[in-house]
Scaffold this motif. Sequence first.
Motif, PDB file in Angstrom:
ATOM      1  N   SER A  55       0.848  -1.189   0.000  1.00  0.00           N
ATOM      2  CA  SER A  55       0.000   0.000   0.000  1.00  0.00           C
ATOM      3  C   SER A  55       0.888   1.247   0.000  1.00  0.00           C
ATOM      4  O   SER A  55       2.105   1.183   0.192  1.00  0.00           O
ATOM      5  N   ARG A  56       0.267   2.399  -0.197  1.00  0.00           N
ATOM      6  CA  ARG A  56       1.006   3.658  -0.192  1.00  0.00           C
ATOM      7  C   ARG A  56       1.657   3.875   1.181  1.00  0.00           C
ATOM      8  O   ARG A  56       2.797   4.331   1.280  1.00  0.00           O
ATOM      9  N   LYS A  57       0.934   3.521   2.247  1.00  0.00           N
ATOM     10  CA  LYS A  57       1.458   3.692   3.608  1.00  0.00           C
ATOM     11  C   LYS A  57       2.680   2.788   3.830  1.00  0.00           C
ATOM     12  O   LYS A  57       3.695   3.228   4.390  1.00  0.00           O
ATOM     13  N   GLU A  58       2.593   1.520   3.411  1.00  0.00           N
ATOM     14  CA  GLU A  58       3.726   0.603   3.567  1.00  0.00           C
ATOM     15  C   GLU A  58       4.934   1.091   2.776  1.00  0.00           C
ATOM     16  O   GLU A  58       6.077   1.011   3.255  1.00  0.00           O
ATOM     17  N   THR A  59       4.704   1.606   1.580  1.00  0.00           N
ATOM     18  CA  THR A  59       5.802   2.124   0.763  1.00  0.00           C
ATOM     19  C   THR A  59       6.455   3.326   1.436  1.00  0.00           C
ATOM     20  O   THR A  59       7.689   3.438   1.465  1.00  0.00           O
ATOM     21  N   TRP A  60       5.650   4.216   1.995  1.00  0.00           N
ATOM     22  CA  TRP A  60       6.167   5.395   2.678  1.00  0.00           C
ATOM     23  C   TRP A  60       6.992   4.993   3.902  1.00  0.00           C
ATOM     24  O   TRP A  60       8.108   5.479   4.087  1.00  0.00           O
ATOM     25  N   ILE A  61       6.483   4.091   4.730  1.00  0.00           N
ATOM     26  CA  ILE A  61       7.190   3.658   5.935  1.00  0.00           C
ATOM     27  C   ILE A  61       8.515   2.989   5.567  1.00  0.00           C
ATOM     28  O   ILE A  61       9.554   3.260   6.176  1.00  0.00           O
ATOM     29  N   THR A  62       8.478   2.140   4.561  1.00  0.00           N
ATOM     30  CA  THR A  62       9.705   1.456   4.130  1.00  0.00           C
ATOM     31  C   THR A  62      10.727   2.459   3.601  1.00  0.00           C
ATOM     32  O   THR A  62      11.922   2.351   3.906  1.00  0.00           O
ATOM     33  N   SER A  63      10.287   3.441   2.843  1.00  0.00           N
ATOM     34  CA  SER A  63      11.202   4.456   2.312  1.00  0.00           C
ATOM     35  C   SER A  63      11.836   5.268   3.430  1.00  0.00           C
ATOM     36  O   SER A  63      13.044   5.545   3.394  1.00  0.00           O
ATOM     37  N   MET A  65      12.296   4.270   6.524  1.00  0.00           N
ATOM     38  CA  MET A  65      13.236   3.400   7.249  1.00  0.00           C
ATOM     39  C   MET A  65      14.551   3.251   6.482  1.00  0.00           C
ATOM     40  O   MET A  65      15.625   3.267   7.091  1.00  0.00           O
ATOM     41  N   VAL A  66      14.478   3.114   5.168  1.00  0.00           N
ATOM     42  CA  VAL A  66      15.704   3.016   4.359  1.00  0.00           C
ATOM     43  C   VAL A  66      16.508   4.304   4.489  1.00  0.00           C
ATOM     44  O   VAL A  66      17.737   4.274   4.670  1.00  0.00           O
ATOM     45  N   PHE A  67      15.842   5.449   4.412  1.00  0.00           N
ATOM     46  CA  PHE A  67      16.529   6.733   4.541  1.00  0.00           C
ATOM     47  C   PHE A  67      17.209   6.850   5.905  1.00  0.00           C
ATOM     48  O   PHE A  67      18.366   7.288   6.000  1.00  0.00           O
ATOM     49  N   LEU A  68      16.514   6.447   6.975  1.00  0.00           N
ATOM     50  CA  LEU A  68      17.106   6.516   8.315  1.00  0.00           C
ATOM     51  C   LEU A  68      18.321   5.592   8.449  1.00  0.00           C
ATOM     52  O   LEU A  68      19.341   5.977   9.040  1.00  0.00           O
ATOM     53  N   MET A  69      18.224   4.394   7.878  1.00  0.00           N
ATOM     54  CA  MET A  69      19.357   3.470   7.954  1.00  0.00           C
ATOM     55  C   MET A  69      20.559   4.011   7.169  1.00  0.00           C
ATOM     56  O   MET A  69      21.701   3.864   7.601  1.00  0.00           O
ATOM     57  N   VAL A  70      20.306   4.637   6.039  1.00  0.00           N
ATOM     58  CA  VAL A  70      21.398   5.245   5.266  1.00  0.00           C
ATOM     59  C   VAL A  70      22.023   6.382   6.060  1.00  0.00           C
ATOM     60  O   VAL A  70      23.249   6.530   6.104  1.00  0.00           O
ATOM     61  N   LEU A  71      21.198   7.173   6.718  1.00  0.00           N
ATOM     62  CA  LEU A  71      21.690   8.276   7.536  1.00  0.00           C
ATOM     63  C   LEU A  71      22.542   7.760   8.699  1.00  0.00           C
ATOM     64  O   LEU A  71      23.641   8.284   8.955  1.00  0.00           O
ATOM     65  N   ILE A  72      22.061   6.719   9.379  1.00  0.00           N
ATOM     66  CA  ILE A  72      22.827   6.135  10.496  1.00  0.00           C
ATOM     67  C   ILE A  72      24.144   5.556  10.006  1.00  0.00           C
ATOM     68  O   ILE A  72      25.195   5.753  10.628  1.00  0.00           O
ATOM     69  N   ALA A  73      24.123   4.842   8.866  1.00  0.00           N
ATOM     70  CA  ALA A  73      25.352   4.273   8.319  1.00  0.00           C
ATOM     71  C   ALA A  73      26.331   5.372   7.920  1.00  0.00           C
ATOM     72  O   ALA A  73      27.547   5.248   8.127  1.00  0.00           O
ATOM     73  N   THR A  74      25.824   6.471   7.368  1.00  0.00           N
ATOM     74  CA  THR A  74      26.677   7.591   6.976  1.00  0.00           C
ATOM     75  C   THR A  74      27.377   8.184   8.182  1.00  0.00           C
ATOM     76  O   THR A  74      28.597   8.425   8.157  1.00  0.00           O
ATOM     77  N   VAL A  75      26.631   8.423   9.248  1.00  0.00           N
ATOM     78  CA  VAL A  75      27.224   8.987  10.464  1.00  0.00           C
ATOM     79  C   VAL A  75      28.245   8.022  11.053  1.00  0.00           C
ATOM     80  O   VAL A  75      29.359   8.422  11.434  1.00  0.00           O
ATOM     81  N   PHE A  76      27.899   6.737  11.113  1.00  0.00           N
ATOM     82  CA  PHE A  76      28.818   5.739  11.663  1.00  0.00           C
ATOM     83  C   PHE A  76      30.137   5.711  10.895  1.00  0.00           C
ATOM     84  O   PHE A  76      31.222   5.774  11.485  1.00  0.00           O
ATOM     85  N   PHE A  77      30.050   5.609   9.569  1.00  0.00           N
ATOM     86  CA  PHE A  77      31.281   5.523   8.778  1.00  0.00           C
ATOM     87  C   PHE A  77      32.063   6.836   8.783  1.00  0.00           C
ATOM     88  O   PHE A  77      33.293   6.818   8.681  1.00  0.00           O
ATOM     89  N   ALA A  78      31.390   7.969   8.926  1.00  0.00           N
ATOM     90  CA  ALA A  78      32.103   9.242   9.036  1.00  0.00           C
ATOM     91  C   ALA A  78      32.903   9.278  10.330  1.00  0.00           C
ATOM     92  O   ALA A  78      34.061   9.728  10.350  1.00  0.00           O
ATOM     93  N   ILE A  79      32.304   8.807  11.422  1.00  0.00           N
ATOM     94  CA  ILE A  79      33.011   8.778  12.716  1.00  0.00           C
ATOM     95  C   ILE A  79      34.193   7.812  12.658  1.00  0.00           C
ATOM     96  O   ILE A  79      35.296   8.135  13.113  1.00  0.00           O
TER      97      ILE A  79
END
Length: 96
Positions: A55-63, A65-79
Amino acid sequence: MAKAKTPSGRRPQTAQPAIAGSAVAADAPAPKKRTSIPQFASQVRAEGRKIVWPSRKETWITSVMVFLMVLIATVFFAIVDFGLTRLSQFVLALGQ
């Protein structure tokens, strides 16, 4: 140690090793049956009807979550990169 069972509850049949000189004709695969183009198209449509689209809601939530995981990985690897850079500069400075 127990072997893993199949979903039906029975253990899978294991192939027996072939004995030299024995007939192997029983293990030969059966010739493949050809599928006509209309039958293939019908099968494709049938499989297409089985697809459950998110559904549109599931697609939004998944997107999000992917953005947050990319953000967390970016911060981790920068540190980690910053820390390894400082550590290597420190070790190289000791040698001078």
